[in-house]
Design an enzyme around this catalytic site. Structure first.
Site, short mmCIF file in Angstrom:
data_model
loop_
_atom_site.label_atom_id
_atom_site.label_comp_id
_atom_site.label_asym_id
_atom_site.label_seq_id
_atom_site.Cartn_x
_atom_site.Cartn_y
_atom_site.Cartn_z
N GLU A 56 -34.96 -49.50 116.23
CA GLU A 56 -34.00 -50.52 116.38
C GLU A 56 -34.47 -51.87 116.49
O GLU A 56 -34.22 -52.62 117.77
CB GLU A 56 -32.95 -50.16 117.41
CG GLU A 56 -32.58 -48.93 117.21
CD GLU A 56 -31.42 -48.21 118.08
OE1 GLU A 56 -30.54 -47.74 117.76
OE2 GLU A 56 -31.59 -48.37 119.53
N HIS A 112 -35.94 -53.72 122.02
CA HIS A 112 -35.40 -53.27 123.24
C HIS A 112 -36.24 -54.11 124.30
O HIS A 112 -36.67 -53.40 125.17
CB HIS A 112 -35.46 -51.65 123.33
CG HIS A 112 -34.53 -51.05 122.31
ND1 HIS A 112 -33.27 -51.17 122.90
CD2 HIS A 112 -34.52 -50.52 121.20
CE1 HIS A 112 -32.48 -50.24 121.91
NE2 HIS A 112 -33.28 -49.86 121.05
N ASP A 115 -36.68 -51.02 128.75
CA ASP A 115 -35.85 -51.30 127.62
C ASP A 115 -34.96 -52.52 127.99
O ASP A 115 -35.43 -53.18 129.14
CB ASP A 115 -34.83 -50.08 127.70
CG ASP A 115 -34.31 -49.75 126.06
OD1 ASP A 115 -33.67 -50.60 125.78
OD2 ASP A 115 -34.50 -48.65 125.75
C1 TNX Z 1 -30.83 -44.78 120.30
S1 TNX Z 1 -33.14 -42.97 120.05
C2 TNX Z 1 -31.65 -45.13 120.98
C3 TNX Z 1 -31.71 -45.60 122.28
C4 TNX Z 1 -30.28 -44.99 122.78
C5 TNX Z 1 -29.73 -43.87 121.99
C6 TNX Z 1 -28.44 -43.32 122.44
C7 TNX Z 1 -33.68 -44.49 119.98
C8 TNX Z 1 -35.15 -44.39 119.55
N1 TNX Z 1 -32.93 -45.54 120.39
O1 TNX Z 1 -31.99 -46.91 122.65
O2 TNX Z 1 -30.26 -45.04 124.15
O3 TNX Z 1 -29.58 -44.12 120.62
O4 TNX Z 1 -28.31 -42.02 121.99
#
Ligand code: TNX
Length: 745
Positions: A317, A254, A181
């Site tokens: 994301e 990420h 990440d």
């Molecule tokens: C969203 S769940 C994210 C993570 C974060 C998390 C915190 C997901 C696929 N991505 O990068 O750590 O929320 O709850």
């Protein structure tokens, strides 16, 4: 004491006079038939190991000598425990028959191991006996998963092994290992040594919540990675326990830690460091051929290290800002006739899908991989609710359910003010227990595409094992009921199992579980226009007393309530809720009520709030409870629409000089203040009297309307269409959260 009462509730509610161990097993077996009498285990157990798989033999030996503190002898004639392997029975099913001996039948090596886990829970170790009974059992879902993010905080090989042991005991079979990440790259890749040399070291970490302003850092280095030998060791350890390890290599988002190590993977010509705070960042993998080749090289090594059929490529994301500006990405789009960056993301995932498929693997990714078209062989992990999972199952793709609403163990399990700092949200034990991974929206044949469910453990706010334990337990046990049990017990029985059997077991294992479920539940509710504080003890025999300004007003057995009256002016008042076991105080709670003339009055709300954040309906806005921060789901009404309208109709000329709204701004959870708020006042004849429009610049915002009388007031909230680039949830519709409307004379 708690144990005694728990027994009592159980006995009373079922009218039984004997409590059996068969009723204490977690996850609940498909069938337990209890018969009279017990089987006494001799000091030297004679075990027939003819059909006993090698690893189960080790496990049994360890348990008999270390936990039961008896001896054992394996021989072909032994009849204290015998084993039989069956064919043509459901996958991973087993039976245990106890009468003058223990007979275990099973269909696979794994189910022999599961039978032993159940047997260990059935035996009364103190008495050295096991009640006569028949158990038959089989799993509900094939994917029974737990996840761990080792990027935000690193966990050692031994810490992971301990986690795997506990998972295996509760019959979980999938460990989703989030290895990379923005804040750390944690897997050795031989071809690219800088990934771990540079990418596994973060200079420092954010202190407190990501929404705090100003940001404060701890100045403490966070580092660590797993060598390929470590990885092999963990995979072997897990596989022995019938747990498949699914590695996750995050892409294209990420990716900051990898880009910090190899800046040429980026779109832009900028240098990046391993990120020191939490959120979503714009440095994503470029789609140029060199970066794509790098990722395939990484996956090549990953495929060799992990026997898992599934390889997780992240996909969540992904800010598109750099792709929009990058000449290389524009070229990829032109070369492949892609219309926009969503299609570019899809192209990216498809390339990885083709690569993994060619290596005999299956791609799995977060539900964002649906955007811009789902790749042919992809499996979807649905985290932003269940809708992504529903869409994928309807398209006949496999799905793992992991929605934030029921599966995010990084969320609060109790009121945020009484819990260690967490990212936000509200996921109490009971809510996990009631999760159903199969949404109603699916036809039965589509439901077959739901492989199962898993809980995710993101570790931005979880820096050590003690805290990790606290977030996982006992919620993991509730999830085991969801994913394993075809015959889940009810929640009250589950609590009895916890208190009588399972938490003492976790104590023995040194697990720092949470006891939040034992707290007296204090709620502010409305009944016939009356606002009350209602407090209910987790044990019906305890007394509860609610007092204000030192004056006790109510004491009840098991529960108590306190009626509130609206005040003519805004007023804050503290109430104390005390729970006692006889004379001993077992818990003290406080409730702050922000009283007002409109306490308990109902505003009309249009549209209705989201089903996930609907609080207690309209009365949430006038119940005297100002939502706490970081936010806690149940105190807020949440909306994901363009406009939201709140109306109050006095029916005659009424008037309040000021109306104050309590809103929430939490960009890490996609929650934003409105673009503007418009307040319109109407006369009794329905004509408009005037209106004001303001920018929402703060979480507490008010309107002042001096002197004028009006019969109806309408507050319209207008939201931005999209979350801005570079923010978590970029491009999605922002959420609007409100906890209270206070009217002042
Ligand atoms: C969203 S769940 C994210 C993570 C974060 C998390 C915190 C997901 C696929 N991505 O990068 O750590 O929320 O709850």
């Amino acid at each position: 004491m708690l144990k005694f009462y728990a027994c009592l509730i159980w006995t009373l509610s079922l009218g039984l006079d004997v409590l059996s161990q068969g009723d204490m097993v977690v996850p609940t077996p498909s069938r337990v038939v209890q018969s009279k009498g017990v089987h006494v285990l001799p000091d030297m157990l004679q075990i027939n190991d003819e059909n006993l798989p090698e690893y189960s033999k080790d496990v049994l030996k360890q348990w008999v000598t270390k936990e039961l503190k008896k001896n054992l002898l394996f021989n072909a004639a032994g009849n204290d425990i015998t084993f039989q392997r069956l064919q043509n029975v459901p996958a991973d099913s087993y039976t245990i028959d106890i009468l003058n001996g223990i007979k275990i039948s099973y269909s696979s090596d794994a189910s022999c191991f599961y039978a032993l886990q159940t047997l260990f829970q059935l035996v009364d170790r103190e008495a050295g006996t096991v009640a006569n009974c028949f158990v038959s059992d089989q799993p509900k879902f094939a994917w029974r998963g737990m996840h761990l993010d080792v990027s935000r905080h690193f966990y050692t090989v031994d810490e992971i092994k301990r986690y795997l042991d506990l998972m295996a005991h509760y019959k979980f079979n999938t460990f989703h290992w989030h290895l990379t990440d923005d804040q750390g790259w944690r897997i050795e890749i031989r071809k690219y040594p800088k990934l771990t040399q540079i990418g596994s070291v973060r200079a420092q970490s954010l202190v407190g919540h990501a929404s705090n302003n100003p940001e404060v850092f701890d100045g403490v280095k966070e580092e660590g990675y797993y060598s390929q030998n470590d990885i092999r060791e963990i995979v072997a350890y897990a596989n022995k326990r019938y747990i498949n390890v699914v590695p996750e290599i995050e892409m294209p988002g990420h990716a900051s830690a990898a880009i910090a190590a190899y800046p040429e993977l980026n779109c832009l010509d900028t240098t990046v460091k391993v990120v020191e705070k939490w959120g979503v960042f714009e440095d994503v993998f470029c789609t140029k051929p060199q970066t794509m080749q790098f990722l395939k090289d990484v996956l090549e090594e990953v495929c060799q290290l992990f026997p898992s059929e599934y390889i997780h490529i992240g996909g969540d994301e992904v800010p598109k800002a750099h792709w929009e500006k990058c000449g290389n990405c524009q070229k990829t789009m032109a070369d492949h006739r892609l219309k926009n960056t969503h299609e570019l993301q899809s192209y990216f995932i498809r390339e990885m899908d083709v690569f993994l498929t060619s290596r005999g693997k299956k791609l799995i990714g977060w539900d964002e991989i649906l955007e811009g078209g789902l790749s042919e062989n992809a499996t979807v992990m649905s985290w932003r609710g269940t809708s992504g999972g529903i869409e994928a199952a309807k398209k006949e793709h496999f799905v793992v359910m992991s929605p934030t609403s029921h599966c995010y163990f990084d969320h609060y399990q109790g009121e945020s003010a009484k819990e260690p700092l967490a990212i936000g949200g509200y996921l109490p034990l009971e809510k996990v227990f009631h999760f159903n991974p199969i949404p109603d929206a699916l036809e039965p044949y589509q439901a077959n595409y739901i492989l199962g469910a898993q809980a995710n453990l993101w570790t931005e706010y979880i820096a050590n094992v003690k805290h990790l334990d606290y977030m996982i337990f006992p919620r993991l046990l509730a999830l085991s009921e969801v994913v394993w049990s075809t015959n889940k017990c009810d929640y009250e029985q589950f609590i009895v199992k916890l208190e009588n059997k399972q938490l003492p077991f976790l104590d023995e294992k040194g697990v720092n579980y949470s006891t939040t479920h034992r707290r007296t539940k204090t709620e502010v509710v409305e009944k016939n226009g009356q606002i009350k504080i209602v407090a209910k003890a987790s044990n019906p025999n305890w007394t509860v007393e609610i007092s204000s300004k030192g004056k006790p007003s109510m004491a009840g057995t098991g529960s108590s309530f306190y009626d509130l009256k609206p005040t003519n002016f805004p007023m804050k008042e503290l109430y104390r809720v005390e729970t006692k076991d006889g004379e001993t105080v077992v818990g003290v709670d406080t409730v702050v009520i922000n009283n007002q003339p409109f306490l308990g009055k109902k505003w009309t709300i249009s549209p209705e709030p989201s089903e996930h954040y609907s609080g207690k309906g309209a009365v949430s806005l006038t119940d005297g409870i100002i939502g706490s921060r970081p936010w806690n789901g149940k105190e807020w009404l949440g909306f994901q629409t363009d406009t939201i309208t709140f109306t109050y109709d006095y029916g005659q000329d009424g008037r309040h000089n000021t109306i104050e709204l309590n809103l929430l701004e939490a960009s890490s959870s996609w929650i934003y203040l409105p673009k503007k708020i418009r307040c319109t006042y109407y006369k009794a004849n329905g004509k408009k009297r005037g209106s004001v429009e303001i920018q929402a610049y703060a979480e507490r915002i008010g309107f002042v309307q001096k002197k004028a009388k009006y019969a109806k007031v309408e507050i319209q909230v207008i939201m931005d269409d999209k979350i801005p680039a570079g923010q978590p949830g970029e491009g999605q519709k922002p959420w609007f959260f409100i906890s209270e409307i206070i009217t002042l004379p």
